[in-house]
Design an enzyme around this catalytic site. Structure first.
Site, mmCIF file in Angstrom:
data_model
loop_
_atom_site.group_PDB
_atom_site.id
_atom_site.type_symbol
_atom_site.label_atom_id
_atom_site.label_comp_id
_atom_site.label_asym_id
_atom_site.label_seq_id
_atom_site.Cartn_x
_atom_site.Cartn_y
_atom_site.Cartn_z
ATOM 1 N N LYS A 128 0.649 -0.986 0.311
ATOM 2 C CA LYS A 128 0.044 -0.096 0.341
ATOM 3 C C LYS A 128 0.642 1.290 -0.210
ATOM 4 O O LYS A 128 0.438 2.193 -0.905
ATOM 5 C CB LYS A 128 -0.842 0.322 1.211
ATOM 6 C CG LYS A 128 -2.288 -1.003 0.821
ATOM 7 C CD LYS A 128 -3.121 -0.316 2.445
ATOM 8 C CE LYS A 128 -4.862 -1.172 1.437
ATOM 9 N NZ LYS A 128 -5.479 -1.093 2.998
ATOM 10 N N LYS A 211 -9.180 -12.914 -8.064
ATOM 11 C CA LYS A 211 -10.215 -13.214 -7.249
ATOM 12 C C LYS A 211 -11.236 -11.891 -7.029
ATOM 13 O O LYS A 211 -10.262 -10.456 -7.836
ATOM 14 C CB LYS A 211 -9.576 -12.327 -5.138
ATOM 15 C CG LYS A 211 -10.649 -12.860 -4.001
ATOM 16 C CD LYS A 211 -9.554 -12.197 -2.857
ATOM 17 C CE LYS A 211 -10.606 -12.082 -1.866
ATOM 18 N NZ LYS A 211 -10.197 -12.538 -0.305
ATOM 19 N N LYS A 214 -13.778 -5.293 -5.313
ATOM 20 C CA LYS A 214 -14.555 -4.384 -6.129
ATOM 21 C C LYS A 214 -13.434 -3.054 -7.037
ATOM 22 O O LYS A 214 -14.237 -1.845 -6.790
ATOM 23 C CB LYS A 214 -15.121 -3.676 -4.888
ATOM 24 C CG LYS A 214 -14.594 -3.402 -3.489
ATOM 25 C CD LYS A 214 -15.575 -3.169 -2.350
ATOM 26 C CE LYS A 214 -14.458 -2.952 -1.088
ATOM 27 N NZ LYS A 214 -15.335 -4.617 -0.736
#
Ligand code: TRP
Length: 349
Positions: A128, A211, A214
């Protein structure tokens, strides 16, 4: 194992079983969230042990600050989706993290227990923060210590999470071990991860090796919990497959990731085993199987999306549930924080 144990796990007898999990309010639930996490959380609700589900709004601003209205909306939407899916706020404790200030208070103590070197090894931090670590927030770096506080503030013994959170749970154990060792106590339990199995992992409709997410730029890759019947039917119709008919046995799905994914989804929605599904649909072409799948998905999801939409018209109802959940959470958290401060030597008036 006693009847009160969550399935498949054992814990130290000194701590009563208590399930805790945190959910990011990152906006929009998918079928993957539903079949992977939510259904499991619903099934774990039991009379003889507590289940605590926390919307981690403090974690949600670590990667970047969100629009305040978007954060509020996403928090309520998540709660509405969970309740509509069967999380019963009278059985489970359902609340948002920021309403129980003890989370940040315990996190501070853990910031002083955890080592910088431990944090630097976290793969989520590396992913991240990316190349420009100097510019990442301090909150993102400390994320795992707050997560450890979420869990240990309730003396939770079992934490259901996805595979990607395993390293954070190991860190939670390391923090508990170091705290207990440094202060010569056995105050914090050593938490057991309950990792989501590969069988419940829902993959992208466009690529059976990724996977369902969203954050995928293609909306056709996922089924959103709020999609209407036509949208679901269209996405299933367009889902990637291979030219062969469905096999009659599970081995026949090996090396056919897209076929396997659709059969897995069907089995999970129907609450049947993959073998049982294949006994029925083996030999059928996808042109016959896909409408069966979209009908089943619509049948299962439309009551949930309907109830979510209804709840979203009453945000005050949602907020009252969160307030009630926070009150119940605090009843457990306050004495544990107080005892921690006491162990550490903080004078409490
Ligand atoms: N880090 C978790 C995730 O991204 C969310 C989370 C925060 C969590 N606190 C937690 C999960 C405590 C389990 C227990 O999915």
């Amino acid at each position: 194992m006693t009847a009160a144990q969550p399935e498949g796990v054992q814990t130290s007898p000194a701590f009563t079983p208590r399930v805790f999990s945190g959910i990011q309010p990152s906006g929009g639930l998918t079928l993957g969230n539903y079949l992977g996490a939510i259904k499991r959380f619903v099934d774990m609700q039991a009379d003889d042990f507590e289940t605590i589900y926390c919307v981690v709004d403090l974690h949600a601003i670590t990667a970047k600050l969100l629009e305040p209205d978007a954060l509020r909306q996403q928090t309520r939407e998540l709660v509405a989706g969970y309740i509509a899916s069967g999380i019963d706020p009278t059985k489970s404790i359902l609340f948002n993290q920021s309403q129980v200030v003890e989370h940040t208070q315990l996190a501070w103590i853990f910031n002083c227990v955890a080592r910088v070197g431990w944090m630097k090894r976290m793969t989520q931090w590396k992913d991240k923060a990316g190349k420009n670590q100097e510019n990442a927030s301090l909150g993102l770096f400390a994320y795992p210590a707050l997560m450890a506080a979420d869990i240990l503030l309730y003396h939770a013994t079992h934490v259901p999470v996805g595979e990607d959170q395993k390293q954070h749970l190991e860190l939670t154990r390391d923090i508990a071990i170091k705290f207990n060792h440094d202060y010569g106590t056995e105050f914090f339990p050593i938490t057991e991860p309950v990792i989501e199995g590969a069988a419940t992992r829902v993959m992208s409709l466009r690529d059976g090796s990724k996977k369902m997410s969203k954050s995928d730029p293609s909306d056709a890759s996922r089924i959103n919990m709020t999609d209407d019947a036509d949208t679901i039917a269209q996405k299933v119709r367009k889902a990637k497959t291979d030219p062969d008919a469905l096999p009659s046995e599970a081995e026949g799905l090996e090396r056919r990731p897209e076929a396997r994914n659709l059969v897995n989804i069907y089995a999970a929605l129907a609450e049947q085993s993959v073998e049982a599904v294949l006994r029925d649909v083996g030999g059928k072409p996808f042109s016959e199987f896909k409408p069966m799948l979209s009908d089943l998905a619509v049948e299962r999801l439309s009551p949930i999306s309907g109830e979510t939409a209804r709840l979203m018209l009453h945000p005050d109802e949602i907020d009252a549930i969160l307030r009630g959940g926070a009150d119940r959470a605090r009843e457990i958290a306050t004495p544990i924080l107080k005892k921690t401060y006491d162990i550490v030597g903080m004078v409490q008036g």
